[in-house]
Design a protein around this motif. Structure first.
Motif, PDB file in Angstrom:
ATOM      1  N   SER A 137       9.099  21.817  -8.126  1.00 38.92           N
ATOM      2  CA  SER A 137       8.699  20.474  -8.565  1.00 38.92           C
ATOM      3  C   SER A 137       9.145  19.406  -7.578  1.00 38.92           C
ATOM      4  CB  SER A 137       9.301  20.155  -9.935  1.00 38.92           C
ATOM      5  OG  SER A 137       8.910  21.126 -10.863  1.00 38.92           O
ATOM      6  N   GLN A 138      10.389  19.517  -7.126  1.00 36.70           N
ATOM      7  CA  GLN A 138      10.887  18.525  -6.166  1.00 36.70           C
ATOM      8  C   GLN A 138      10.090  18.578  -4.871  1.00 36.70           C
ATOM      9  OE1 GLN A 138      12.767  20.611  -7.939  1.00 36.70           O
ATOM     10  NE2 GLN A 138      14.854  19.853  -8.243  1.00 36.70           N
ATOM     11  N   ASP A 175       6.728  17.043  -5.412  1.00 31.23           N
ATOM     12  CA  ASP A 175       6.886  15.588  -5.437  1.00 31.23           C
ATOM     13  C   ASP A 175       7.018  15.061  -4.010  1.00 31.23           C
ATOM     14  OD1 ASP A 175       7.415  13.023  -6.754  1.00 31.23           O
ATOM     15  OD2 ASP A 175       9.463  13.266  -6.015  1.00 31.23           O
ATOM     16  N   GLY A 195       0.661   4.074  -2.688  1.00 34.58           N
ATOM     17  CA  GLY A 195       0.517   5.483  -2.304  1.00 34.58           C
ATOM     18  C   GLY A 195       1.539   6.368  -2.995  1.00 34.58           C
ATOM     19  N   ILE A 196       2.771   5.888  -3.089  1.00 39.16           N
ATOM     20  CA  ILE A 196       3.807   6.683  -3.753  1.00 39.16           C
ATOM     21  C   ILE A 196       3.530   6.741  -5.258  1.00 39.16           C
ATOM     22  CG2 ILE A 196       6.270   6.849  -4.279  1.00 39.16           C
ATOM     23  CD1 ILE A 196       6.798   5.467  -1.564  1.00 39.16           C
ATOM     24  N   ASN A 219       0.864   9.159  -6.161  1.00 36.93           N
ATOM     25  CA  ASN A 219       1.013  10.535  -5.701  1.00 36.93           C
ATOM     26  C   ASN A 219       2.289  11.231  -6.146  1.00 36.93           C
ATOM     27  OD1 ASN A 219      -1.260  11.480  -3.746  1.00 36.93           O
ATOM     28  ND2 ASN A 219      -0.930   9.324  -3.246  1.00 36.93           N
ATOM     29  N   TYR A 266       0.820  -1.217   0.000  1.00 37.25           N
ATOM     30  CA  TYR A 266       0.000   0.000   0.000  1.00 37.25           C
ATOM     31  C   TYR A 266       0.852   1.264   0.000  1.00 37.25           C
ATOM     32  CZ  TYR A 266      -4.734  -1.748  -0.033  1.00 37.25           C
ATOM     33  OH  TYR A 266      -5.923  -2.300  -0.431  1.00 37.25           O
ATOM     34  N   THR A 286      -1.637   8.329   3.545  1.00 40.34           N
ATOM     35  CA  THR A 286      -3.006   7.895   3.247  1.00 40.34           C
ATOM     36  C   THR A 286      -3.080   6.431   2.809  1.00 40.34           C
ATOM     37  OG1 THR A 286      -2.730   8.845   1.038  1.00 40.34           O
ATOM     38  CG2 THR A 286      -3.919  10.172   2.647  1.00 40.34           C
ATOM     39  N   ASN A 287      -1.941   5.751   2.782  1.00 39.20           N
ATOM     40  CA  ASN A 287      -1.963   4.352   2.343  1.00 39.20           C
ATOM     41  C   ASN A 287      -1.281   3.374   3.294  1.00 39.20           C
ATOM     42  OD1 ASN A 287      -3.182   3.907  -0.512  1.00 39.20           O
ATOM     43  ND2 ASN A 287      -2.113   5.866  -0.650  1.00 39.20           N
ATOM     44  N   TYR A 302       3.694  15.323  -1.941  1.00 38.69           N
ATOM     45  CA  TYR A 302       2.684  14.365  -2.413  1.00 38.69           C
ATOM     46  C   TYR A 302       3.070  12.924  -2.093  1.00 38.69           C
ATOM     47  CZ  TYR A 302      -0.847  17.302  -4.507  1.00 38.69           C
ATOM     48  OH  TYR A 302      -1.880  18.178  -4.680  1.00 38.69           O
ATOM     49  N   ARG A 303       4.355  12.620  -2.168  1.00 40.02           N
ATOM     50  CA  ARG A 303       4.780  11.270  -1.774  1.00 40.02           C
ATOM     51  C   ARG A 303       4.452  11.036  -0.297  1.00 40.02           C
ATOM     52  NH1 ARG A 303       9.327   8.563  -4.572  1.00 40.02           N
ATOM     53  NH2 ARG A 303       9.316   9.345  -6.701  1.00 40.02           N
ATOM     54  N   TYR A 362       2.140  12.493   1.391  1.00 40.38           N
ATOM     55  CA  TYR A 362       0.688  12.357   1.462  1.00 40.38           C
ATOM     56  C   TYR A 362       0.264  10.949   1.041  1.00 40.38           C
ATOM     57  CZ  TYR A 362      -4.253  13.121   0.446  1.00 40.38           C
ATOM     58  OH  TYR A 362      -5.618  13.016   0.416  1.00 40.38           O
ATOM     59  N   GLY A 363       0.886  10.453  -0.019  1.00 46.17           N
ATOM     60  CA  GLY A 363       0.573   9.117  -0.518  1.00 46.17           C
ATOM     61  C   GLY A 363       0.871   8.037   0.510  1.00 46.17           C
ATOM     62  N   ILE A 364       1.983   8.184   1.215  1.00 44.10           N
ATOM     63  CA  ILE A 364       2.333   7.187   2.235  1.00 44.10           C
ATOM     64  C   ILE A 364       1.371   7.301   3.420  1.00 44.10           C
ATOM     65  CG2 ILE A 364       4.109   6.409   3.852  1.00 44.10           C
ATOM     66  CD1 ILE A 364       6.200   7.411   1.791  1.00 44.10           C
ATOM     67  N   ARG A 372       5.150  13.081  -8.088  1.00 43.38           N
ATOM     68  CA  ARG A 372       5.088  14.076  -9.164  1.00 43.38           C
ATOM     69  C   ARG A 372       6.266  13.951 -10.101  1.00 43.38           C
ATOM     70  NH1 ARG A 372       0.239  13.890  -7.187  1.00 43.38           N
ATOM     71  NH2 ARG A 372      -1.009  15.729  -7.649  1.00 43.38           N
ATOM     72  N   MET A 373       7.238  13.141  -9.750  1.00 41.39           N
ATOM     73  CA  MET A 373       8.329  12.789 -10.669  1.00 41.39           C
ATOM     74  C   MET A 373       8.894  11.460 -10.195  1.00 41.39           C
ATOM     75  SD  MET A 373      11.271  15.585  -9.617  1.00 41.39           S
ATOM     76  CE  MET A 373      10.286  16.970 -10.121  1.00 41.39           C
TER      77      MET A 373
END
Lengths: 366, 366
Positions: free
Chosen positions: B263-264, B267, A274-275, A278, A270, B277-278, B270-271, B273-275, A280-281
């Motif tokens: 951008s970094q 990224d 999630g990564i 989400n 998971y 939320t998962n 959001y990473r 955030y992804g972790i 962006r690069m």
């Protein structure tokens, strides 16, 4: 080739996933090396001779309805990017597209059969199918071989068998291989041991893009090394037996993890999901690693509602040439990482469809 | 305390976020140390004397309507878990709850004022407000102090000022502090330099749970060290000036990152955030780090649709006692990590509400 691929979108049958034991066996492949009698091998042939070979193959394919409808993907005059698409989809080798002059790729509609013209040998017939289908791939390749042989005069020696540019291919000219997804063996640190024992029984282990490429995303290509002195059925039976053992080991490792460390595995797959959904690069290497985790999670039922085939297709879609096709132009490494992340979010349904990049659909028929 | 907290749910005003410059200043706090004349300091007082102090404070609070409606949270007879809730919400110190006998916590309705009874001193009045509001916190604490003084006889020396158990508090007995979220200074590796210069001007830098605790999630508590020989307004003005400088440095670092490496940063947030939320299991330390990233992303407008206050509250909700209140029972470390992940997914709207754990709502009024 460029126009066709740039506009519509179709992908090779093996990329659509499925097939027996496709949770571990990504694809099965059989390749036959053939050469024309009386013509120098491609690396020694002149431009005119290469063209003659190409013309002969074209004619043979057109004259042989049993091969089915095919398309000739010329490599000359096509951008390196478009040629790379074919490599990334495992339709041909990196070597084949490097110097395209006099070379071509003949493919059938679902790309399960490809004929590489003037690669290392004059003709290399490849059959590639999703899942564990080595016998079926052999049948498909042999049928194409037989059909071509009706028109083409192969270089064949009564004692040696089919002659080929490289001595390791002399004989049947057959190489069979399976692409195996082995994340659980990697997780329990048994991969080295298993793959070492594969080498001991005369098979080769390589990365997913063949010789000289690294294994990423826990996908390995296992293939036979030697063809001379063995029959086609012996070669294929040996590969199948060894692959069977590796598949069983992987399956045991998955069961062990599911009973001993299910929570940790669930957490890991998971987090990777999630990564992926989400970032962006992202580099292709990281994307392949994370896709491997997510595929394992899907195959073990930990992540529902995500078709496994989506992840098989994704593992090709995140390669550099495919990312550039997605955007519709050449990209530098930085841009590729950014658009790869966009592509992944779109494919996994995590992005606003209007967020970035053209809305390229999933695999579809021509 | 236990029943109340276990059933309904309310949180301290500072946890509801907001206030001036709340993108960097999480909260502002003023604490006044007071002792009763003729009674030994708590660490030397007997049980009967502690009870007398507690009784005196109760009486004073009840007799002083200007303090507003308060609640006495007894610490005796309350589980360590429930006492830890108060520490995690910064209503009292870890020291205060360790040995609860004869101790109590008096809080007003929105927890902006807490009176710690028989901590290191007989009375410690704390005012804590969201954002950069040191003056307002001082006014609130002083008003409570004045109100108490109408009834209680403080130990006061004409020359020394208010007497206290620890010499560093003698004088005004005032400690003022701000909690600062400094992720950009950390990202550009300027944190060490900035915090070192803070120490040089006589202020202390600590972790979010005060003395002896580590800074996690890039949140630092900056407070005055010495109170003797300085007036209350001098102390607060000094803290404010230094905090102002740190806030400006952080703001500059954020601007620099947004123009040089947007951008970094996008990224990264959001990473995280992804972790968050998962993940299916997560430590409080990792959760605080990721929450810090997401808060930065929200504050810089990179992650829309997520209220910053949610993340401030989350940074408390992921602490061990709060996770256990969420589940409604004691948990071992492993279970805490699992349910912390569930809690986070629920709070961030990433979990099926029925997936696990009771559906504890967000902060609400009693």
């Amino acid at each position: 080739m460029a126009g066709k691929r740039g506009a519509g979108r179709y992908c090779a049958l093996w990329m659509s996933g499925g097939g027996p034991e496709s949770d571990i066996v990504v694809s099965s492949r059989v390749r036959l090396a053939r050469n024309l009698r009386g013509v120098p091998f491609p690396h020694r042939a002149g431009e005119e001779q290469l063209q003659a070979v190409l013309g002969g193959v074209r004619q043979a394919v057109e004259a042989t309805p049993s091969i089915g409808p095919t398309e000739v993907l010329g490599l000359t005059g096509v951008s390196i990017l478009d040629r790379q698409l074919a490599v990334e989809e495992h339709l041909t080798s990196p070597q084949h597209i490097q110097e395209p002059s006099g070379k071509a790729l003949v493919v059938n509609r679902d790309r399960s059969v490809c004929i590489m013209v003037n690669e290392e040998d004059h003709i290399r017939i490849q059959a590639i199918l999703p899942g564990f289908q080595v016998d079926e791939a052999l049948r498909l390749a042999s049928a194409t071989d037989d059909a071509l042989e009706e028109t083409v005069d192969y270089a064949f020696d009564e004692n040696l068998g089919y002659l080929s540019a490289c001595p390791t291919n002399v004989g049947t000219g057959l190489r069979s291989s399976v692409m195996l997804h082995l994340p659980a063996l990697a997780a329990v640190n048994m991969l080295g041991q298993v793959l070492a024992s594969v080498s001991k029984v005369g098979l080769a282990v390589r990365g997913i893009y063949g010789e000289g490429t690294e294994a990423v995303g826990n996908v390995f290509q296992v293939s036979n090394q030697v063809t001379m002195g063995r029959s086609e059925s012996e070669i294929v039976a040996h590969l199948k037996a060894v692959a069977r053992q590796i598949v069983d080991s992987e399956r045991n490792a998955r069961s062990a993890i599911m009973s001993d460390a299910r929570s940790q595995l669930e957490d890991r797959v998971y987090r990777s999901y999630g990564i992926l959904t989400n970032a962006r690069m992202i580099s292709s290497e990281e994307a392949l690693k994370l896709t491997s985790d997510v595929k394992l999670g899907v195959d073990l039922g930990l992540i529902p509602d995500l078709p496994p085939a989506l992840l098989t297709a994704l593992s090709v879609d995140i390669m550099p040439a495919h990312v550039q096709r997605f955007v519709g132009r050449e990209l530098n490494a930085w841009e590729r990482d950014v658009f790869r992340a966009t592509l992944i979010r779109q494919r996994l349904g995590a992005a606003d469809p209007e967020s970035a990049g053209p809305a390229t659909g999933a695999c579809k028929e021509e």
